[in-house]
Design a protein around this motif. Structure first.
Motif, PDB file in Angstrom:
ATOM      1  N   ASP A 163       0.824  -1.264   0.049  1.00  0.00           N
ATOM      2  CA  ASP A 163       0.084  -0.231   0.030  1.00  0.00           C
ATOM      3  C   ASP A 163       0.900   1.145   0.082  1.00  0.00           C
ATOM      4  O   ASP A 163       0.780   2.154  -0.831  1.00  0.00           O
ATOM      5  N   ARG A 167       1.114   4.336  -2.921  1.00  0.00           N
ATOM      6  CA  ARG A 167       0.903   5.410  -2.660  1.00  0.00           C
ATOM      7  C   ARG A 167       2.106   6.409  -2.978  1.00  0.00           C
ATOM      8  O   ARG A 167       2.098   7.562  -3.707  1.00  0.00           O
ATOM      9  N   SER A 221      -6.560  -8.014  -2.157  1.00  0.00           N
ATOM     10  CA  SER A 221      -7.280  -7.097  -1.411  1.00  0.00           C
ATOM     11  C   SER A 221      -6.627  -5.636  -1.371  1.00  0.00           C
ATOM     12  O   SER A 221      -7.071  -4.493  -0.926  1.00  0.00           O
ATOM     13  N   LYS A 224      -7.943  -2.657  -3.006  1.00  0.00           N
ATOM     14  CA  LYS A 224      -9.418  -2.277  -3.019  1.00  0.00           C
ATOM     15  C   LYS A 224      -9.652  -0.910  -3.006  1.00  0.00           C
ATOM     16  O   LYS A 224     -10.650  -0.293  -3.223  1.00  0.00           O
ATOM     17  N   ASN A 225      -8.685  -0.100  -2.300  1.00  0.00           N
ATOM     18  CA  ASN A 225      -8.829   1.469  -2.142  1.00  0.00           C
ATOM     19  C   ASN A 225      -8.213   2.056  -3.258  1.00  0.00           C
ATOM     20  O   ASN A 225      -8.318   3.564  -3.334  1.00  0.00           O
ATOM     21  N   TYR A 226      -7.807   1.563  -4.638  1.00  0.00           N
ATOM     22  CA  TYR A 226      -7.502   2.169  -5.570  1.00  0.00           C
ATOM     23  C   TYR A 226      -8.282   1.791  -7.033  1.00  0.00           C
ATOM     24  O   TYR A 226      -9.067   1.153  -6.989  1.00  0.00           O
ATOM     25  N   GLN A 227      -8.092   2.837  -8.071  1.00  0.00           N
ATOM     26  CA  GLN A 227      -8.722   2.682  -9.054  1.00  0.00           C
ATOM     27  C   GLN A 227      -7.950   1.833 -10.160  1.00  0.00           C
ATOM     28  O   GLN A 227      -6.766   2.002 -10.468  1.00  0.00           O
TER      29      GLN A 227
END
Length: 256
Positions: A163, A167, A221, A224-227
């Motif tokens: 993650d 970022r 997973s 899950k927070n990314y396009q």
């Protein structure tokens, strides 16, 4: 050369921009990685590196590279339809993939922490469209560089915090930029422990237990927070039915 923003914290030596901040930070990783490659009999000569991703039919890795070429060919075809891009290839190793992209006239920064392989890359591929860089992707010296694309080819699983890595890469992209990840394994949550144990056993049998701490097992997973867009998804069942050999790894695109 020096197409990108390398400041006074870098020296240029043996064809490689070398970060003074990172020069001793990754010595243990490099030694463990090279030890594994030697035991696997995968240390290549400069002439062999120049031929990648093709290897001689007599090579024990012939079928491995035949499979690896599947996703490599796909992403090169994707890039061939693009105008000239600035591309950061993270974990570039001996440089065959950055070179393939540079031959399409893209401007490439080939980045790794393995100085031995970067020096090989500089000798094998002295392409004016490529800068070879030894640095940590997280160090401040790279913060001012911006890229159209960031690629990981067989390298994403060497980053402990997936993650945080994503970022960081997003911060290095231009508006409309893309991250592409190929040839790294991702797992369902219930398969993580099994995968970790397999890796532990592999490096134990090889006698390079230290490498266990550098090879990371990433759950799907994490995205899950990314396009994201899954451009290629392994279809093992149809490959088995049709007796096809294709990549067992996803090709994932992440956009800003």
């Amino acid at each position: 050369m020096n197409q990108f923003l390398f400041n006074k914290s870098f020296i240029f030596k043996d064809g490689v921009y070398q970060s003074l901040e990172s020069e001793s930070k990754f010595t243990a990783f490099e030694l463990a990685y090279l030890n594994v490659r030697q035991k696997e009999k995968r240390v290549l000569s400069i002439e062999e590196i120049k031929q990648l991703p093709f290897v001689d039919k007599s090579s024990s890795d012939y079928h491995l590279w035949k499979i690896r070429r599947k996703n490599i060919d796909r992403i090169l075809k994707y890039l061939s339809n693009k105008k000239q891009l600035s591309i950061l290839d993270i974990g570039c190793g001996n440089g065959f993939f950055p070179n393939a992209m540079a031959l399409q006239n893209h401007q490439i920064c080939g980045l790794d922490v393995n100085l031995t392989e970067l020096k090989q890359a500089a000798v094998a591929f002295p392409n004016k469209n490529i800068d070879w860089v030894m640095a940590d992707i997280f160090e401040n010296a790279l913060s001012d560089a911006k890229f159209d694309l960031i690629t990981f080819c067989t390298s994403f699983h060497y980053f402990k915090d997936a993650d945080q890595t994503i970022r960081r890469c997003l911060s290095l992209l231009k508006n409309g930029g893309e991250i592409h990840i190929i040839d790294s394994p991702f797992y369902d949550e219930e398969k993580l422990e099994e995968a970790k144990n397999n890796t532990i056993n592999y490096y134990h049998k090889m006698g390079v237990e230290s490498m266990q701490s550098y090879f990371h097992h990433i759950a799907f997973s994490v995205f899950k927070n990314y396009q994201i867009k899954v451009i290629y998804q392994p279809r093992r069942w149809i490959n088995k039915i049709l007796h096809r050999t294709d990549s067992p790894f996803y090709w994932i695109k992440i956009t800003v």
